[in-house]
Design an enzyme around this catalytic site. Structure first.
Site, PDB file in Angstrom:
ATOM      1  N   TYR A 175       0.933  -1.112  -0.083  1.00  0.00           N
ATOM      2  CA  TYR A 175      -0.053  -0.071   0.015  1.00  0.00           C
ATOM      3  C   TYR A 175       0.902   1.129  -0.113  1.00  0.00           C
ATOM      4  O   TYR A 175       1.953   1.344   0.675  1.00  0.00           O
ATOM      5  CB  TYR A 175      -0.811   0.014   1.447  1.00  0.00           C
ATOM      6  CG  TYR A 175      -2.154  -0.932   1.373  1.00  0.00           C
ATOM      7  CD1 TYR A 175      -3.334  -0.459   0.906  1.00  0.00           C
ATOM      8  CD2 TYR A 175      -1.985  -2.024   1.773  1.00  0.00           C
ATOM      9  CE1 TYR A 175      -4.584  -1.233   0.580  1.00  0.00           C
ATOM     10  CE2 TYR A 175      -3.046  -2.974   1.931  1.00  0.00           C
ATOM     11  CZ  TYR A 175      -4.467  -2.404   1.425  1.00  0.00           C
ATOM     12  OH  TYR A 175      -5.394  -3.366   1.440  1.00  0.00           O
ATOM     13  N   TYR A 181      -0.638  -9.769   0.887  1.00  0.00           N
ATOM     14  CA  TYR A 181       0.468  -8.951   1.772  1.00  0.00           C
ATOM     15  C   TYR A 181       0.485  -9.590   3.201  1.00  0.00           C
ATOM     16  O   TYR A 181      -0.477 -10.367   3.781  1.00  0.00           O
ATOM     17  CB  TYR A 181       0.282  -7.453   1.704  1.00  0.00           C
ATOM     18  CG  TYR A 181      -1.050  -6.991   2.514  1.00  0.00           C
ATOM     19  CD1 TYR A 181      -1.167  -6.758   3.644  1.00  0.00           C
ATOM     20  CD2 TYR A 181      -1.972  -6.663   1.498  1.00  0.00           C
ATOM     21  CE1 TYR A 181      -2.265  -6.405   4.163  1.00  0.00           C
ATOM     22  CE2 TYR A 181      -3.175  -6.253   1.998  1.00  0.00           C
ATOM     23  CZ  TYR A 181      -3.485  -5.968   3.291  1.00  0.00           C
ATOM     24  OH  TYR A 181      -4.414  -5.561   3.809  1.00  0.00           O
ATOM     25  N   ARG A 205      -2.666 -11.706   4.343  1.00  0.00           N
ATOM     26  CA  ARG A 205      -3.878 -11.510   3.821  1.00  0.00           C
ATOM     27  C   ARG A 205      -4.307 -12.021   2.303  1.00  0.00           C
ATOM     28  O   ARG A 205      -3.258 -11.847   1.605  1.00  0.00           O
ATOM     29  CB  ARG A 205      -4.286  -9.952   3.757  1.00  0.00           C
ATOM     30  CG  ARG A 205      -4.307  -9.071   4.920  1.00  0.00           C
ATOM     31  CD  ARG A 205      -5.457  -9.534   6.167  1.00  0.00           C
ATOM     32  NE  ARG A 205      -6.818 -10.160   5.519  1.00  0.00           N
ATOM     33  CZ  ARG A 205      -7.932  -9.258   4.883  1.00  0.00           C
ATOM     34  NH1 ARG A 205      -7.501  -8.181   5.038  1.00  0.00           N
ATOM     35  NH2 ARG A 205      -8.736  -9.889   4.543  1.00  0.00           N
ATOM     36  N   HIS A 239      -7.071  -8.588  -1.983  1.00  0.00           N
ATOM     37  CA  HIS A 239      -8.510  -8.044  -1.714  1.00  0.00           C
ATOM     38  C   HIS A 239      -8.568  -6.483  -2.261  1.00  0.00           C
ATOM     39  O   HIS A 239      -7.521  -5.712  -2.380  1.00  0.00           O
ATOM     40  CB  HIS A 239      -9.096  -7.902  -0.211  1.00  0.00           C
ATOM     41  CG  HIS A 239      -8.247  -7.460   0.657  1.00  0.00           C
ATOM     42  ND1 HIS A 239      -7.000  -7.911   1.174  1.00  0.00           N
ATOM     43  CD2 HIS A 239      -7.841  -6.230   1.264  1.00  0.00           C
ATOM     44  CE1 HIS A 239      -6.433  -7.193   1.908  1.00  0.00           C
ATOM     45  NE2 HIS A 239      -7.140  -6.057   2.102  1.00  0.00           N
ATOM     46  N   HIS A 257     -10.497  -3.060  -1.137  1.00  0.00           N
ATOM     47  CA  HIS A 257     -11.484  -2.293  -0.092  1.00  0.00           C
ATOM     48  C   HIS A 257     -12.787  -1.562  -0.935  1.00  0.00           C
ATOM     49  O   HIS A 257     -12.180  -0.815  -1.913  1.00  0.00           O
ATOM     50  CB  HIS A 257     -10.793  -1.419   1.058  1.00  0.00           C
ATOM     51  CG  HIS A 257      -9.864  -2.098   1.510  1.00  0.00           C
ATOM     52  ND1 HIS A 257      -9.961  -2.608   2.906  1.00  0.00           N
ATOM     53  CD2 HIS A 257      -8.462  -2.533   1.374  1.00  0.00           C
ATOM     54  CE1 HIS A 257      -8.984  -3.194   3.375  1.00  0.00           C
ATOM     55  NE2 HIS A 257      -7.868  -3.183   2.621  1.00  0.00           N
TER      56      HIS A 257
END
Ligand SMILES: [Fe+2]
Lengths: 264, 185
Positions: free
Chosen positions: A130, A169, A179, A182, A184
C-alpha cells in the site's frame, strides 16, 4: 484450543498459524452446531487480534430509523470525475501487474438499483504494498500506482473500475500471517442505515481458510458473497482481464412514495 | 419484492488513510463562520486507550431540521451545507468536525448527530446517535433514549462545551457507547 492467554497486542505476532487455525475451526464448529444462520461478520472474533479490545460487548440496540437515517448523502459529478474510475492512468506510466476491469451492480435488499451513488475503492499494488506510511513491509512501491479510485453508479446501479490485480500481503496478526488479495470497497445506499465498508476477494484464493478477517464471517455462503467472479465478457482484447462483483445492501426503510423515482 | 441477503461488511483495516480522507472532509462549514460549532471527542478501546486509526462519518440535518440532499461533500464550495462529513482520529484518538447545530425535525423532537464508526479491529461499521443535551423534555420523550436502560442513556448524549459539543465513543467496557442496529439488518 488455546493453551496460553491470547495477547491483546494486535501486532505481537505471537501465535502460530496452527494456533489461529485451531481457534477459527473451533468457532466454525460452534457455528455449525448452533443452526442459526449468520450473514454478517462477527464483531467479537478473537482470532482477529485487533478486535479483542475494539468490539462492543453489549448487543447492538434496535432502533427505528428516522429522519436522517432514512436518507443518504447525495454525491454528483461535482464530487467525482469520471477518470477517477481508472486507477491505471494516475501517473506518467503504466503500473506493473495484471490490468483488470472490475464491474458490478449495486442493489438494495429489495433488488432496486442504487443509482448515482458514490463507490470508493482502495487496494495494494501488484506486489502487495500500500502507498501508506504504516505499510512498511519490503515489497516494492509502484511509482505508477496509488491504488485509490472512485466512481458514481449509473442509472441502473452499475459501477466499473479499471485497476491492477492486487497482491497478497503479510500482517502481524500472528506469525507469518498473510491476507488474501482484496480490494476495499466503501458503499452508500439510499438510506444511511445501508452505509457499509467491505472487502472484495478473488476466486480460489489459497489464503481464504487461513485469514481471520475473511473467516470472521462464519457462514460459508456469506463468505462467498465477497468473492468476485472472473467474467470473460468483461475482458478487453490485448488490454485487460475482467472480474464481476455484484453487491446487495441492506433493505431500504423508505416507502416508494418517499423515493423520487421507483422501478417500473 | 424480494428480500435479498446483504453482502457482508468487513473491517476498514489500517491502510485507508491515503484513500478515504480528503481536503475539507471534516469541515461541513468553515470553522470561522459565525454559526459554526465544533463536534469533537475521543475514540477509546476497552482498555481506555485512544484509538488512533478510526474513521468517523457524520450525517445530520441542517439548522432548521431539514434533511439535505445537496452534492458537493467531496469538493466543498464553502457555502453549501451538505450535512455529511468524515474524519480520522489523530494519534491521541481525537476527532473534530466543524458543522452546524442540527435543528429539531419536528416540534418537541430531540435533535441528534448520526455518527458512524469504522476502524481496524472493528469488523463491521458501528452506528450511534449523539443527541444534543439542551432540550431535557425532548430527550425525556425520545423513543430511542427511553428504550435504553437508564445507565446507558448518557453514552448517546453529547456534552456542551465552549465551542459546541464533546462526544466520546467507547468501543468497549464499562461506559460502552450504545451502538445501533436497524430493522432489515
Ligand atoms: Fe487491505
Amino acid at each position: 484450543m488455546t493453551t496460553q492467554p491470547i495477547s491483546t497486542d494486535p501486532d505481537s505476532a505471537s501465535a502460530s498459524q496452527e494456533q489461529v487455525d485451531g481457534e477459527i475451526a473451533a468457532i466454525a464448529e460452534d457455528y455449525r452446531a448452533s443452526g442459526v444462520e449468520e450473514t454478517q461478520p462477527r464483531l467479537d472474533y478473537p482470532p482477529y487480534r485487533s478486535s479483542l479490545l475494539r468490539h462492543p460487548t453489549k448487543s447492538l440496540h434496535h432502533a427505528d430509523p428516522e429522519t436522517i437515517e432514512l436518507w443518504a448523502p447525495c454525491f454528483g459529478h461535482r464530487d467525482v470525475h469520471p477518470l477517477e474510475a481508472d486507477l491505471t492512468i494516475q501517473h506518467g506510466g503504466e503500473p506493473l501487474g495484471e490490468r483488470m476491469k472490475l464491474v458490478g451492480r449495486i442493489v438494495d435488499g429489495d433488488g432496486r438499483p442504487v443509482r448515482n451513488q458514490l463507490v470508493e475503492i482502495w487496494q495494494a499494488n501488484a506486489g502487495g504494498r500500500y502507498v501508506h506510511k504504516r505499510d512498511q513491509h519490503p515489497a516494492p512501491i509502484d511509482p505508477n500506482f496509488t491504488g485509490v479510485g472512485r466512481c458514481l453508479t449509473d442509472d441502473d446501479g452499475n459501477y466499473a473500475f479499471t485497476t491492477i490485480k492486487p497482491g497478497p500481503y503479510p500482517w502481524k496478526n500472528h506469525r507469518n500471517a498473510w491476507r488474501p488479495a482484496h480490494i476495499h470497497f466503501s458503499l452508500f445506499g439510499t438510506d444511511f442505515t445501508q452505509r457499509m465498508i467491505t472487502q472484495m476477494y478473488f476466486p480460489g484464493d489459497p489464503l481464504f481458510a487461513l485469514d481471520p478477517i475473511f473467516q470472521s464471517i462464519t457462514d460459508p455462503k456469506a463468505r462467498e458473497r465477497l468473492v468476485a467472479q472472473y467474467d470473460h465478457s468483461v475482458t478487453t482484447h490485448e488490454w485487460a482481464t475482467g472480474y464481476r462483483w455484484d453487491i446487495v445492501l441492506t433493505g431500504s426503510h423508505r416507502t416508494p412514495l418517499e423515493t423520487e423515482t421507483d422501478e417500473d | 419484492m424480494a428480500d435479498l441477503i446483504a453482502t457482508p461488511g468487513q473491517t476498514i483495516g489500517p491502510f485507508y488513510g491515503y484513500a478515504l480522507p480528503y481536503e475539507g472532509d471534516n469541515e461541513l462549514v468553515p470553522p470561522g463562520r459565525a454559526d459554526a460549532i465544533r463536534l469533537h471527542g475521543q475514540v477509546l478501546d476497552g482498555a481506555g486507550a485512544p484509538v488512533p486509526d478510526a474513521l468517523l462519518e457524520l450525517w445530520q440535518v441542517d439548522a432548521d431540521g431539514n434533511v439535505v440532499q445537496q452534492p458537493g461533500s467531496l469538493k466543498r464550495d464553502g457555502w453549501t451545507f451538505t450535512g455529511w462529513g468524515r474524519t480520522s482520529t489523530d494519534d491521541a484518538g481525537h476527532y473534530t468536525f466543524s458543522t452546524l447545530r442540527p435543528g429539531a425535525t419536528a416540534p418537541g423532537k430531540a435533535p441528534f448527530f448520526l455518527v458512524t464508526v469504522f476502524g481496524r479491529g472493528v469488523l463491521n461499521r458501528l452506528f450511534t446517535r449523539a443527541y444534543l443535551p439542551e432540550d431535557a423534555d425532548a430527550l425525556a420523550a425520545d423513543p430511542l433514549l427511553t428504550s435504553l436502560p437508564a445507565e446507558r442513556r448518557d453514552s448517546c448524549i453529547a456534552a456542551a462545551d465552549a465551542h459546541g459539543y464533546r462526544f466520546d465513543i467507547r468501543l468497549q467496557g464499562e461506559a460502552e457507547t450504545v451502538f445501533l442496529t436497524y430493522p432489515r439488518h
